[in-house]
Design a protein around this motif. Sequence first.
Motif, PDB file in Angstrom:
ATOM      1  N   PRO A   1       0.842  -1.205   0.000  1.00 42.99           N
ATOM      2  CA  PRO A   1       0.000   0.000   0.000  1.00 42.99           C
ATOM      3  C   PRO A   1       0.873   1.250   0.000  1.00 42.99           C
ATOM      4  O   PRO A   1       2.009   1.241   0.481  1.00 42.99           O
ATOM      5  CB  PRO A   1      -0.804  -0.109   1.296  1.00 42.99           C
ATOM      6  N   LEU A   2       0.341   2.313  -0.516  1.00 39.30           N
ATOM      7  CA  LEU A   2       1.091   3.562  -0.625  1.00 39.30           C
ATOM      8  C   LEU A   2       1.528   4.088   0.746  1.00 39.30           C
ATOM      9  O   LEU A   2       2.596   4.682   0.862  1.00 39.30           O
ATOM     10  CB  LEU A   2       0.249   4.601  -1.366  1.00 39.30           C
ATOM     11  N   ALA A   3       0.748   3.825   1.766  1.00 36.22           N
ATOM     12  CA  ALA A   3       1.101   4.272   3.118  1.00 36.22           C
ATOM     13  C   ALA A   3       2.421   3.645   3.586  1.00 36.22           C
ATOM     14  O   ALA A   3       3.147   4.246   4.383  1.00 36.22           O
ATOM     15  CB  ALA A   3      -0.017   3.931   4.100  1.00 36.22           C
TER      16      ALA A   3
ATOM     17  N   GLN B   1      -2.455   4.825  -5.952  1.00 39.92           N
ATOM     18  CA  GLN B   1      -2.793   3.533  -5.387  1.00 39.92           C
ATOM     19  C   GLN B   1      -3.918   2.898  -6.209  1.00 39.92           C
ATOM     20  O   GLN B   1      -5.091   3.115  -5.919  1.00 39.92           O
ATOM     21  CB  GLN B   1      -3.210   3.698  -3.920  1.00 39.92           C
ATOM     22  N   PRO B   2      -3.565   2.103  -7.240  1.00 43.34           N
ATOM     23  CA  PRO B   2      -4.600   1.500  -8.090  1.00 43.34           C
ATOM     24  C   PRO B   2      -5.500   0.520  -7.337  1.00 43.34           C
ATOM     25  O   PRO B   2      -6.673   0.405  -7.648  1.00 43.34           O
ATOM     26  CB  PRO B   2      -3.812   0.790  -9.184  1.00 43.34           C
TER      27      PRO B   2
ATOM     28  N   THR C   1       2.009   2.956  -7.022  1.00 41.97           N
ATOM     29  CA  THR C   1       3.028   3.416  -7.966  1.00 41.97           C
ATOM     30  C   THR C   1       3.506   4.791  -7.515  1.00 41.97           C
ATOM     31  O   THR C   1       2.785   5.514  -6.831  1.00 41.97           O
ATOM     32  CB  THR C   1       2.475   3.526  -9.407  1.00 41.97           C
ATOM     33  N   VAL C   2       4.728   5.131  -7.909  1.00 44.72           N
ATOM     34  CA  VAL C   2       5.297   6.429  -7.578  1.00 44.72           C
ATOM     35  C   VAL C   2       5.913   7.003  -8.846  1.00 44.72           C
ATOM     36  O   VAL C   2       6.668   6.332  -9.540  1.00 44.72           O
ATOM     37  CB  VAL C   2       6.374   6.315  -6.476  1.00 44.72           C
ATOM     38  N   GLU C   3       5.562   8.251  -9.150  1.00 45.87           N
ATOM     39  CA  GLU C   3       6.131   8.966 -10.288  1.00 45.87           C
ATOM     40  C   GLU C   3       6.944  10.135  -9.758  1.00 45.87           C
ATOM     41  O   GLU C   3       6.458  10.898  -8.926  1.00 45.87           O
ATOM     42  CB  GLU C   3       5.036   9.507 -11.196  1.00 45.87           C
ATOM     43  N   ILE C   4       8.166  10.253 -10.246  1.00 47.57           N
ATOM     44  CA  ILE C   4       9.039  11.351  -9.835  1.00 47.57           C
ATOM     45  C   ILE C   4       9.344  12.194 -11.073  1.00 47.57           C
ATOM     46  O   ILE C   4       9.874  11.686 -12.057  1.00 47.57           O
ATOM     47  CB  ILE C   4      10.340  10.834  -9.195  1.00 47.57           C
TER      48      ILE C   4
END
Length: 171
Positions: free
Chosen positions: A46-48, A100-101, A107-110
């Motif tokens: 999870p994104l958390a 968070q699909p 996923t993380v985009e930078i």
Amino acid sequence: MKPSMRSPWSLSLVLLAVTTLATGCAASRREAYIQDKAAQHVYRKPLAEVWPQVRMLLKEKDLPLREAPGGYEISTDWHMVGAPSTLGTNYVRYLVRGKQPTPAMSTVEIFKQNRTESGPGPVDTQTGQRQNLGTDTTNMVRDMEMEWELLQRIDPDAAKALRAEAESTIK
């Protein structure tokens, strides 16, 4: 010297140069492949759980953070890269977005943006004042190198598998 009488050393040097060039090209292609795959990576967390690592990566790079409340988005202030110069001073800033699909995946985009402030320009002959050459800012682009660094930190097993895949795929 006649072509038929060339030294075996010349041929060896040519072969060495070609091999070195090919090896360097393959290494570049492997790194590009890895970074491209890292940019598409979906974390099985999870994104958390992922987000504290994102924050830590940016803090380790001494980037001043501004985090959006209630969301997974961080932007940084402009940060000087290298030393100031009379030719121009370079700055960088980042925008990081987490998605968070599903509850168990993220996923993380930078994104990275560069800016160059040009040094002092020529002196205006009428006013005697030095002209400023201005600022050049590029559009935001994905920072796949930093996304690869993040993947290695968060999911080292996936990063190791990705590197092995790149080495077996690109020779």
